[in-house]
Design a protein around this motif. Structure first.
Motif, PDB file in Angstrom:
ATOM      1  N   PRO A 155       6.502  13.920  -0.912  1.00 31.21           N
ATOM      2  CA  PRO A 155       7.833  14.021  -1.518  1.00 31.21           C
ATOM      3  C   PRO A 155       8.825  14.743  -0.620  1.00 31.21           C
ATOM      4  CG  PRO A 155       6.400  15.683  -2.448  1.00 31.21           C
ATOM      5  CD  PRO A 155       5.543  14.862  -1.523  1.00 31.21           C
ATOM      6  N   PRO A 156      10.117  14.532  -0.852  1.00 30.80           N
ATOM      7  CA  PRO A 156      11.132  15.272  -0.089  1.00 30.80           C
ATOM      8  C   PRO A 156      11.142  16.739  -0.499  1.00 30.80           C
ATOM      9  CG  PRO A 156      12.156  14.004  -1.846  1.00 30.80           C
ATOM     10  CD  PRO A 156      10.713  13.609  -1.836  1.00 30.80           C
ATOM     11  N   GLU A 157      11.706  17.556   0.346  1.00 34.30           N
ATOM     12  CA  GLU A 157      11.813  18.985   0.039  1.00 34.30           C
ATOM     13  C   GLU A 157      12.899  19.203  -1.011  1.00 34.30           C
ATOM     14  OE1 GLU A 157       9.941  21.514   1.070  1.00 34.30           O
ATOM     15  OE2 GLU A 157       8.662  20.158   2.241  1.00 34.30           O
ATOM     16  N   PHE A 163       6.393  24.569  -6.449  1.00 35.79           N
ATOM     17  CA  PHE A 163       5.649  24.492  -7.708  1.00 35.79           C
ATOM     18  C   PHE A 163       4.746  23.258  -7.719  1.00 35.79           C
ATOM     19  CE2 PHE A 163       9.643  26.697  -8.549  1.00 35.79           C
ATOM     20  CZ  PHE A 163       9.169  27.879  -9.103  1.00 35.79           C
ATOM     21  N   TYR A 164       5.268  22.140  -7.212  1.00 40.76           N
ATOM     22  CA  TYR A 164       4.479  20.915  -7.116  1.00 40.76           C
ATOM     23  C   TYR A 164       3.260  21.135  -6.220  1.00 40.76           C
ATOM     24  CZ  TYR A 164       3.193  16.555  -4.754  1.00 40.76           C
ATOM     25  OH  TYR A 164       2.489  15.539  -4.173  1.00 40.76           O
ATOM     26  N   VAL A 172      -5.145  21.136  -9.359  1.00 40.00           N
ATOM     27  CA  VAL A 172      -5.871  19.861  -9.396  1.00 40.00           C
ATOM     28  C   VAL A 172      -7.304  19.999  -8.867  1.00 40.00           C
ATOM     29  CG1 VAL A 172      -5.979  17.556  -8.363  1.00 40.00           C
ATOM     30  CG2 VAL A 172      -3.862  18.336  -9.440  1.00 40.00           C
ATOM     31  N   PRO A 173      -7.549  20.656  -7.715  1.00 39.27           N
ATOM     32  CA  PRO A 173      -8.950  20.827  -7.288  1.00 39.27           C
ATOM     33  C   PRO A 173      -9.781  21.622  -8.294  1.00 39.27           C
ATOM     34  CG  PRO A 173      -7.468  21.217  -5.453  1.00 39.27           C
ATOM     35  CD  PRO A 173      -6.613  21.117  -6.676  1.00 39.27           C
ATOM     36  N   TRP A 174      -9.170  22.599  -8.938  1.00 37.08           N
ATOM     37  CA  TRP A 174      -9.879  23.391  -9.944  1.00 37.08           C
ATOM     38  C   TRP A 174     -10.287  22.512 -11.128  1.00 37.08           C
ATOM     39  CZ3 TRP A 174      -8.097  24.982 -14.953  1.00 37.08           C
ATOM     40  CH2 TRP A 174      -8.924  25.925 -15.582  1.00 37.08           C
ATOM     41  N   ILE A 175      -9.338  21.688 -11.605  1.00 33.35           N
ATOM     42  CA  ILE A 175      -9.655  20.764 -12.701  1.00 33.35           C
ATOM     43  C   ILE A 175     -10.731  19.772 -12.259  1.00 33.35           C
ATOM     44  CG2 ILE A 175      -8.744  18.943 -14.192  1.00 33.35           C
ATOM     45  CD1 ILE A 175      -6.022  20.331 -14.051  1.00 33.35           C
ATOM     46  N   GLY A 176     -10.605  19.269 -11.015  1.00 31.46           N
ATOM     47  CA  GLY A 176     -11.598  18.317 -10.511  1.00 31.46           C
ATOM     48  C   GLY A 176     -12.991  18.901 -10.446  1.00 31.46           C
ATOM     49  N   GLY A 177     -13.064  20.179 -10.098  1.00 27.64           N
ATOM     50  CA  GLY A 177     -14.363  20.833 -10.057  1.00 27.64           C
ATOM     51  C   GLY A 177     -14.991  20.943 -11.427  1.00 27.64           C
ATOM     52  N   THR A 216      12.643  -0.096  -4.611  1.00 28.90           N
ATOM     53  CA  THR A 216      11.819   1.109  -4.533  1.00 28.90           C
ATOM     54  C   THR A 216      12.175   1.983  -5.718  1.00 28.90           C
ATOM     55  OG1 THR A 216      13.411   2.330  -3.160  1.00 28.90           O
ATOM     56  CG2 THR A 216      11.713   1.066  -2.006  1.00 28.90           C
ATOM     57  N   ARG A 217      11.145   2.661  -6.246  1.00 31.90           N
ATOM     58  CA  ARG A 217      11.341   3.495  -7.420  1.00 31.90           C
ATOM     59  C   ARG A 217      10.439   4.715  -7.293  1.00 31.90           C
ATOM     60  NH1 ARG A 217      10.098   0.378 -12.885  1.00 31.90           N
ATOM     61  NH2 ARG A 217      11.018  -1.247 -11.564  1.00 31.90           N
ATOM     62  N   THR A 218      10.866   5.852  -7.797  1.00 34.57           N
ATOM     63  CA  THR A 218      10.016   7.038  -7.730  1.00 34.57           C
ATOM     64  C   THR A 218       9.812   7.630  -9.116  1.00 34.57           C
ATOM     65  OG1 THR A 218      11.908   8.507  -7.281  1.00 34.57           O
ATOM     66  CG2 THR A 218      10.710   7.617  -5.368  1.00 34.57           C
ATOM     67  N   PHE A 219       8.686   8.334  -9.260  1.00 36.10           N
ATOM     68  CA  PHE A 219       8.322   8.999 -10.506  1.00 36.10           C
ATOM     69  C   PHE A 219       7.823  10.410 -10.192  1.00 36.10           C
ATOM     70  CE2 PHE A 219       6.892   4.515 -10.543  1.00 36.10           C
ATOM     71  CZ  PHE A 219       7.746   3.988 -11.503  1.00 36.10           C
ATOM     72  N   MET A 220       7.656  11.187 -11.227  1.00 36.23           N
ATOM     73  CA  MET A 220       6.995  12.490 -11.138  1.00 36.23           C
ATOM     74  C   MET A 220       7.597  13.345 -10.012  1.00 36.23           C
ATOM     75  SD  MET A 220       2.902  13.244 -11.192  1.00 36.23           S
ATOM     76  CE  MET A 220       2.276  14.789 -11.838  1.00 36.23           C
TER      77      MET A 220
END
Length: 249
Positions: A155-157, A163-164, A172-177, A216-220
């Motif tokens: 993503p752009p700055e 926060f992202y 995300v790695p914690w949830i994945g674990g 082109t379209r962006t989300f999140m």
């Protein structure tokens, strides 16, 4: 975009390990929004009722299933090189009409101009050669057909970027674990995004594959992109300097 020759086997092994929790992790990481993005990706394919659709890197078949939901009479093929992912997908209700085929995104096992649309979801940043993968998709789609790429991008700055990154690199790695029992796989995920393209770079790669950019379209928070290209018809030429409209959701 070319990477280590060992990458395909590493990716295959990683997705085989997390196949049993792949869909659940997608829902948790995105708050279920990935289902809406997949709906929009299939709409962007502009399918006719009798369309022939290829889902590249189909995994458990979420995109392929959405294509059948929107066009019940379509012929939908799911192609992936990770057998446990496809086996997991075949066990899910309502996916018996998907035609599952083992295959490599860099050497698609289909004749030229076989499909009306080719779609991929969160796959292209994992291939060893992105340009070759997109050329293969352009090869197997008919003239006037669409190649649609839904992908996590760099993503752009923005003010929210720290926060992202904290969420993506720490939470995300914690949830994945905990959920998938594989922290390493979900540590790879944010790393793969950081090493991938921006929206403009992904759009340029589509154009290099000979596709005419449609949208082109962006989300999140601009961290997920939908890029749509069309295979030229006849003497139609792509406009290398033109930029399609970009929308954020």
């Amino acid at each position: 975009m070319t990477t280590s020759p060992d990458k395909p086997e590493q990716i295959r092994a990683m997705f085989a390990r997390i196949a049993h929790r792949y869909d659940l992790m997608n829902r948790l990481m995105t708050g279920g929004l990935d289902l809406r993005w997949r709906q929009q990706a299939i709409r962007a394919c502009a399918l006719t009722p009798d369309a022939r659709v290829l889902d590249v890197g189909a995994g458990t078949g979420d995109l392929a299933a959405e294509a059948l939901r929107q066009c019940p009479e379509a012929l939908v093929v799911g192609c992936d090189f990770t057998l446990p992912m496809m086996l997991r997908g075949r066990m899910k209700p309502g996916r018996d009409r998907i035609r599952w085929i083992g295959g490599d995104a860099l050497r698609l096992p289909f004749a030229d101009e076989t499909f009306d649309a080719v779609v991929s979801g969160f796959v292209m940043r994992n291939v060893a050669d992105l340009d070759l993968a997109l050329r293969e998709q352009a090869r197997v789609v008919r003239p006037g057909g669409r190649v649609v790429c839904l992908e996590a991008i760099r993503p752009p700055e923005r003010w929210w970027t720290p926060f992202y990154r904290f969420y993506f690199h720490r939470i995300v790695p914690w949830i994945g674990g905990i959920v998938a029992g594989d922290r390493a796989a979900y540590t790879y995920l944010p790393q793969s995004v950081e090493n991938f393209f921006t929206l403009d770079e992904l759009a340029s790669a589509m154009a290099r594959a000979g596709l005419v950019l449609q949208e082109t379209r962006t989300f999140m928070l601009e961290a997920v992109a939908l890029v749509v290209g069309m295979k030229p018809v006849g003497n139609q030429k792509r406009s290398a300097g033109a930029s399609p409209p970009t929308r954020s959701a």
